[in-house]
Design a protein around this motif. Structure first.
Motif, PDB file in Angstrom:
ATOM      1  N   ALA A  73     -13.430  -6.636 -11.576  1.00 52.35           N
ATOM      2  CA  ALA A  73     -13.229  -5.567 -12.573  1.00 52.35           C
ATOM      3  C   ALA A  73     -12.104  -4.630 -12.133  1.00 52.35           C
ATOM      4  O   ALA A  73     -11.273  -4.222 -12.945  1.00 52.35           O
ATOM      5  N   ILE A  74     -12.061  -4.297 -10.851  1.00 49.03           N
ATOM      6  CA  ILE A  74     -10.990  -3.430 -10.339  1.00 49.03           C
ATOM      7  C   ILE A  74      -9.641  -4.127 -10.492  1.00 49.03           C
ATOM      8  O   ILE A  74      -8.666  -3.520 -10.935  1.00 49.03           O
ATOM      9  N   SER A  75      -9.584  -5.409 -10.154  1.00 46.44           N
ATOM     10  CA  SER A  75      -8.313  -6.138 -10.255  1.00 46.44           C
ATOM     11  C   SER A  75      -7.882  -6.290 -11.712  1.00 46.44           C
ATOM     12  O   SER A  75      -6.701  -6.173 -12.019  1.00 46.44           O
ATOM     13  N   GLN A  76      -8.828  -6.521 -12.614  1.00 45.44           N
ATOM     14  CA  GLN A  76      -8.502  -6.669 -14.030  1.00 45.44           C
ATOM     15  C   GLN A  76      -8.067  -5.354 -14.662  1.00 45.44           C
ATOM     16  O   GLN A  76      -7.331  -5.345 -15.641  1.00 45.44           O
ATOM     17  N   ASP A  77      -8.519  -4.234 -14.090  1.00 42.76           N
ATOM     18  CA  ASP A  77      -8.118  -2.912 -14.580  1.00 42.76           C
ATOM     19  C   ASP A  77      -6.795  -2.459 -13.969  1.00 42.76           C
ATOM     20  O   ASP A  77      -6.427  -1.290 -14.087  1.00 42.76           O
ATOM     21  N   GLY A  78      -6.104  -3.362 -13.286  1.00 38.69           N
ATOM     22  CA  GLY A  78      -4.807  -3.029 -12.705  1.00 38.69           C
ATOM     23  C   GLY A  78      -4.879  -2.491 -11.296  1.00 38.69           C
ATOM     24  O   GLY A  78      -3.891  -1.961 -10.788  1.00 38.69           O
ATOM     25  N   GLY A  79      -6.033  -2.594 -10.664  1.00 37.89           N
ATOM     26  CA  GLY A  79      -6.176  -2.122  -9.293  1.00 37.89           C
ATOM     27  C   GLY A  79      -5.313  -2.931  -8.333  1.00 37.89           C
ATOM     28  O   GLY A  79      -4.972  -4.079  -8.598  1.00 37.89           O
ATOM     29  N   ASN A  80      -4.964  -2.330  -7.245  1.00 39.57           N
ATOM     30  CA  ASN A  80      -4.137  -2.941  -6.221  1.00 39.57           C
ATOM     31  C   ASN A  80      -5.067  -3.695  -5.263  1.00 39.57           C
ATOM     32  O   ASN A  80      -5.687  -3.085  -4.396  1.00 39.57           O
ATOM     33  N   SER A 139       0.815  -1.219   0.000  1.00 38.65           N
ATOM     34  CA  SER A 139       0.000   0.000   0.000  1.00 38.65           C
ATOM     35  C   SER A 139       0.846   1.266   0.000  1.00 38.65           C
ATOM     36  O   SER A 139       0.315   2.361   0.150  1.00 38.65           O
ATOM     37  N   LYS A 140       2.139   1.114  -0.161  1.00 38.79           N
ATOM     38  CA  LYS A 140       3.054   2.252  -0.063  1.00 38.79           C
ATOM     39  C   LYS A 140       2.833   3.270  -1.188  1.00 38.79           C
ATOM     40  O   LYS A 140       2.761   4.469  -0.951  1.00 38.79           O
ATOM     41  N   GLU A 141       2.721   2.803  -2.423  1.00 40.06           N
ATOM     42  CA  GLU A 141       2.612   3.684  -3.594  1.00 40.06           C
ATOM     43  C   GLU A 141       1.177   4.118  -3.898  1.00 40.06           C
ATOM     44  O   GLU A 141       0.948   5.238  -4.318  1.00 40.06           O
ATOM     45  N   ARG A 142       0.238   3.186  -3.731  1.00 36.38           N
ATOM     46  CA  ARG A 142      -1.168   3.471  -4.053  1.00 36.38           C
ATOM     47  C   ARG A 142      -2.075   2.670  -3.131  1.00 36.38           C
ATOM     48  O   ARG A 142      -1.657   1.672  -2.569  1.00 36.38           O
ATOM     49  N   PRO A 143      -3.311   3.126  -2.981  1.00 35.29           N
ATOM     50  CA  PRO A 143      -4.233   2.427  -2.057  1.00 35.29           C
ATOM     51  C   PRO A 143      -4.400   0.956  -2.421  1.00 35.29           C
ATOM     52  O   PRO A 143      -4.377   0.575  -3.590  1.00 35.29           O
ATOM     53  N   ALA A 182      -8.878   7.466  -0.715  1.00 33.99           N
ATOM     54  CA  ALA A 182      -7.670   7.085   0.013  1.00 33.99           C
ATOM     55  C   ALA A 182      -6.416   7.672  -0.633  1.00 33.99           C
ATOM     56  O   ALA A 182      -5.427   7.921   0.055  1.00 33.99           O
ATOM     57  N   SER A 183      -6.455   7.899  -1.927  1.00 32.35           N
ATOM     58  CA  SER A 183      -5.263   8.408  -2.619  1.00 32.35           C
ATOM     59  C   SER A 183      -5.083   9.903  -2.473  1.00 32.35           C
ATOM     60  O   SER A 183      -4.054  10.455  -2.858  1.00 32.35           O
ATOM     61  N   LEU A 184      -6.072  10.599  -1.916  1.00 30.95           N
ATOM     62  CA  LEU A 184      -5.957  12.068  -1.745  1.00 30.95           C
ATOM     63  C   LEU A 184      -5.001  12.437  -0.630  1.00 30.95           C
ATOM     64  O   LEU A 184      -4.784  11.790   0.304  1.00 30.95           O
ATOM     65  N   THR A 238     -18.914 -11.306   6.006  1.00 33.26           N
ATOM     66  CA  THR A 238     -18.347 -11.317   4.651  1.00 33.26           C
ATOM     67  C   THR A 238     -19.419 -10.812   3.707  1.00 33.26           C
ATOM     68  O   THR A 238     -20.609 -11.052   3.946  1.00 33.26           O
ATOM     69  N   PRO A 239     -19.023 -10.107   2.697  1.00 34.47           N
ATOM     70  CA  PRO A 239     -17.666  -9.645   2.424  1.00 34.47           C
ATOM     71  C   PRO A 239     -17.291  -8.466   3.317  1.00 34.47           C
ATOM     72  O   PRO A 239     -18.152  -7.725   3.780  1.00 34.47           O
ATOM     73  N   THR A 240     -15.988  -8.326   3.542  1.00 41.68           N
ATOM     74  CA  THR A 240     -15.447  -7.164   4.236  1.00 41.68           C
ATOM     75  C   THR A 240     -14.412  -6.526   3.325  1.00 41.68           C
ATOM     76  O   THR A 240     -13.623  -7.230   2.696  1.00 41.68           O
ATOM     77  N   PHE A 241     -14.447  -5.212   3.246  1.00 44.81           N
ATOM     78  CA  PHE A 241     -13.518  -4.446   2.410  1.00 44.81           C
ATOM     79  C   PHE A 241     -12.689  -3.546   3.312  1.00 44.81           C
ATOM     80  O   PHE A 241     -13.241  -2.816   4.129  1.00 44.81           O
ATOM     81  N   ILE A 242     -11.386  -3.613   3.154  1.00 45.57           N
ATOM     82  CA  ILE A 242     -10.473  -2.766   3.919  1.00 45.57           C
ATOM     83  C   ILE A 242      -9.629  -1.997   2.909  1.00 45.57           C
ATOM     84  O   ILE A 242      -9.031  -2.606   2.013  1.00 45.57           O
ATOM     85  N   VAL A 243      -9.598  -0.692   3.029  1.00 50.58           N
ATOM     86  CA  VAL A 243      -8.752   0.129   2.163  1.00 50.58           C
ATOM     87  C   VAL A 243      -7.571   0.597   3.002  1.00 50.58           C
ATOM     88  O   VAL A 243      -7.750   1.202   4.057  1.00 50.58           O
TER      89      VAL A 243
END
Length: 165
Positions: free
Chosen positions: A81-88, A55-59, A163-165, A132-137
């Motif tokens: 979809a987020i993971s396929q679009d290159g999401g972390n 998580s150092k560079e991006r959320p 989170a990226s702001l 479940t599901p649980t989402f942690i950013v």
């Protein structure tokens, strides 16, 4: 007062009440993560991982799901979809079978990225995951938000953007 104004006022109150109930439920179900949460060493299907480093560079979106969870079937396509679009994204399979079964499920659902199999539920218990599901950013090793239950794809993207702001 006109009928339209009265209807609008009632609709506004309804939206506020539903929002308050949903926020309260989310608050009650939110995990009480340990203080060293991001620094804990974890073993994924791909090898050892460190959430703080990831998580150092991006959320980083940590998606805690279970193959037996009905709501997860609704949220998984958005995370995929987020993971396929290159999401972390880190996927944490909670009591969903052995590594082979989890890997097959991930591939079938199109979830990419790091995958952790919590076959015994020990990680979920240590993280105090109650739903479940649980989402942690996570961003720069700090927890930015937690949420459980159904959420939309745009809701997840909004959390990651915030989170990226």
């Amino acid at each position: 007062m006109s009928r339209a104004k009265r209807w609008l006022r009632e609709a506004l109150w309804l939206v506020l009440m539903v929002g308050a109930v949903l926020w309260g439920m989310d608050w009650l179900r939110s995990p009480q993560l340990p203080t060293d949460f991001a620094q804990q060493p974890l073993t994924s299907l791909q090898g050892d991982v460190n959430l703080a480093e990831m998580s150092k560079e991006r959320p980083l979106l940590i998606y805690v799901w279970a193959s037996w969870c009905g709501v997860c079937k609704l949220t998984t396509p958005s995370v995929a979809a987020i993971s396929q679009d290159g999401g972390n994204v880190v996927n944490v399979a909670l009591r969903s079978g052995d590594d082979k079964r989890v890997a097959t499920w991930l591939e079938k659902k199109g979830l990419q990225g790091v995958a952790i199999n919590d076959e015994s539920g020990a990680i979920g218990q240590r993280w105090d995951i109650s739903a479940t599901p649980t989402f942690i950013v996570l961003h720069q090793g700090k927890v930015i938000s937690t949420s459980s239950g159904w959420t939309s794809g745009w809701g997840l993207k909004l959390r990651l953007w915030w989170a990226s702001l």
